[in-house]
Design a protein around this motif. Structure first.
Motif, PDB file in Angstrom:
ATOM      1  N   LEU A   7      48.242  42.045  43.800  1.00  0.00           N
ATOM      2  CA  LEU A   7      48.562  40.683  43.060  1.00  0.00           C
ATOM      3  C   LEU A   7      47.921  40.851  41.659  1.00  0.00           C
ATOM      4  O   LEU A   7      46.554  41.332  41.880  1.00  0.00           O
ATOM      5  N   THR A   8      48.612  40.580  40.640  1.00  0.00           N
ATOM      6  CA  THR A   8      47.643  40.497  39.391  1.00  0.00           C
ATOM      7  C   THR A   8      47.490  39.006  38.815  1.00  0.00           C
ATOM      8  O   THR A   8      46.594  38.688  38.154  1.00  0.00           O
ATOM      9  N   ASP A   9      48.603  38.168  39.429  1.00  0.00           N
ATOM     10  CA  ASP A   9      48.472  36.716  38.939  1.00  0.00           C
ATOM     11  C   ASP A   9      47.228  36.102  39.794  1.00  0.00           C
ATOM     12  O   ASP A   9      47.520  35.910  40.934  1.00  0.00           O
ATOM     13  N   PRO A  10      46.313  35.582  39.280  1.00  0.00           N
ATOM     14  CA  PRO A  10      45.249  34.704  40.005  1.00  0.00           C
ATOM     15  C   PRO A  10      45.545  33.681  40.731  1.00  0.00           C
ATOM     16  O   PRO A  10      45.071  33.149  41.903  1.00  0.00           O
ATOM     17  N   VAL A  11      46.449  32.874  40.247  1.00  0.00           N
ATOM     18  CA  VAL A  11      46.967  31.567  40.767  1.00  0.00           C
ATOM     19  C   VAL A  11      47.776  32.151  42.171  1.00  0.00           C
ATOM     20  O   VAL A  11      47.612  31.388  43.026  1.00  0.00           O
ATOM     21  N   ALA A  12      48.613  32.899  42.017  1.00  0.00           N
ATOM     22  CA  ALA A  12      49.300  33.775  43.262  1.00  0.00           C
ATOM     23  C   ALA A  12      48.508  33.797  44.311  1.00  0.00           C
ATOM     24  O   ALA A  12      48.693  33.671  45.432  1.00  0.00           O
ATOM     25  N   ARG A  35      39.739  42.933  38.002  1.00  0.00           N
ATOM     26  CA  ARG A  35      40.467  42.677  36.880  1.00  0.00           C
ATOM     27  C   ARG A  35      40.047  42.109  35.699  1.00  0.00           C
ATOM     28  O   ARG A  35      40.352  41.993  34.678  1.00  0.00           O
ATOM     29  N   PRO A  41      47.141  46.468  34.235  1.00  0.00           N
ATOM     30  CA  PRO A  41      48.046  46.250  35.338  1.00  0.00           C
ATOM     31  C   PRO A  41      48.273  47.432  36.294  1.00  0.00           C
ATOM     32  O   PRO A  41      48.267  48.719  35.949  1.00  0.00           O
ATOM     33  N   ASP A  45      44.568  45.639  40.335  1.00  0.00           N
ATOM     34  CA  ASP A  45      45.108  44.429  41.053  1.00  0.00           C
ATOM     35  C   ASP A  45      44.389  44.128  42.092  1.00  0.00           C
ATOM     36  O   ASP A  45      43.866  44.948  42.844  1.00  0.00           O
ATOM     37  N   ASP A  69      54.776  39.787  42.728  1.00  0.00           N
ATOM     38  CA  ASP A  69      53.757  40.162  41.864  1.00  0.00           C
ATOM     39  C   ASP A  69      53.723  41.746  41.992  1.00  0.00           C
ATOM     40  O   ASP A  69      54.594  42.183  42.438  1.00  0.00           O
TER      41      ASP A  69
END
Length: 70
Positions: A7-12, A35, A41, A45, A69
């Motif tokens: 995952l790259t999205d910290p919220v996800a 990250r 990207p 990750d 993601d």
């Protein structure tokens, strides 16, 4: 441990961590802090690893959350 998701999205990432912890899934997160140091990207990750015994349950959780993601 087996790779569940990159995952790259910290919220996800946080949503997935919370869901796994709430259901007692044995997991660890690798490279989550890298990250922030080098935001490229695909290179740093966050990798969510789960115990082999929990892999199927963890995959169902990931599918239910519909997290797409890296």
């Amino acid at each position: 441990m087996k790779l569940l998701a990159k995952l790259t999205d910290p919220v996800a990432l946080q949503v997935l961590i919370d869901a796994l912890a709430e259901r007692g899934i044995d997991f660890r997160v690798e490279d989550a802090g890298m990250r922030a140091l080098l935001p490229l990207p695909g290179i740093f990750d966050a990798r969510v690893m789960v115990a082999e015994a929990d892999e199927a349950a963890a995959q169902r959780i990931l599918d239910d959350l519909e997290i797409v993601d890296g």
